[in-house]
Design a protein around this motif. Sequence first.
Motif, PDB file in Angstrom:
ATOM      1  N   ARG A   3       0.851  -1.190   0.000  1.00 33.14           N
ATOM      2  CA  ARG A   3       0.000   0.000   0.000  1.00 33.14           C
ATOM      3  C   ARG A   3       0.885   1.238   0.000  1.00 33.14           C
ATOM      4  NH1 ARG A   3      -5.552  -0.657   2.789  1.00 33.14           N
ATOM      5  NH2 ARG A   3      -5.909  -2.866   2.493  1.00 33.14           N
ATOM      6  N   SER A  68      -5.385   3.745   9.938  1.00 32.85           N
ATOM      7  CA  SER A  68      -6.588   3.495   9.148  1.00 32.85           C
ATOM      8  C   SER A  68      -6.396   2.185   8.412  1.00 32.85           C
ATOM      9  CB  SER A  68      -6.799   4.630   8.143  1.00 32.85           C
ATOM     10  OG  SER A  68      -5.831   4.541   7.109  1.00 32.85           O
ATOM     11  N   GLU A  69      -7.248   1.931   7.438  1.00 34.97           N
ATOM     12  CA  GLU A  69      -7.094   0.714   6.644  1.00 34.97           C
ATOM     13  C   GLU A  69      -5.768   0.693   5.905  1.00 34.97           C
ATOM     14  OE1 GLU A  69      -9.021   3.809   4.079  1.00 34.97           O
ATOM     15  OE2 GLU A  69      -9.420   3.069   6.088  1.00 34.97           O
ATOM     16  N   SER A  72      -3.179  -0.989   8.355  1.00 32.79           N
ATOM     17  CA  SER A  72      -3.733  -2.113   9.105  1.00 32.79           C
ATOM     18  C   SER A  72      -2.779  -3.305   9.237  1.00 32.79           C
ATOM     19  CB  SER A  72      -5.043  -2.581   8.468  1.00 32.79           C
ATOM     20  OG  SER A  72      -4.804  -3.013   7.143  1.00 32.79           O
TER      21      SER A  72
END
Length: 92
Positions: A3, A68-69, A72
Motif C-alpha cells: 500500500r 486506518s485501513e 492495518s
Amino acid sequence: MARPILRSRWFPPPIRTDDVPRGPLVERLASSSQRIVLVAAPAGFGKSTLVSQWFHTVPFAKIWMSCSEFTSGPESFIAHIVGAIRESIIYA
C-alpha cells in the motif's frame, strides 16, 4: 501489493478554539514516564483532540501517525513510522 505511504497520516489536527479542553487527561499524558503512548477509544471520543492538545504542551520530540485501513498490516504500519522519521516529521 504494498500500500502507498500516506504522508497525510503524519500531521496532527490543529487545535481549534471550539475544542473541548482536556486538561486533566493532557496532564496525565504529560506526567507519564512511558516512551510510547497508545490512546485507544471508540470513534468520536476525542482521541485526536486529546493527543493534539498534549503535543502542544510537552517539550520532547513526538511522532504523529493516524491509523486506518492503510496502516492495518504490520508492514504498512512500520513503513509509515519509518517514513515519518525519515521525513523528519518529528514534533519538538
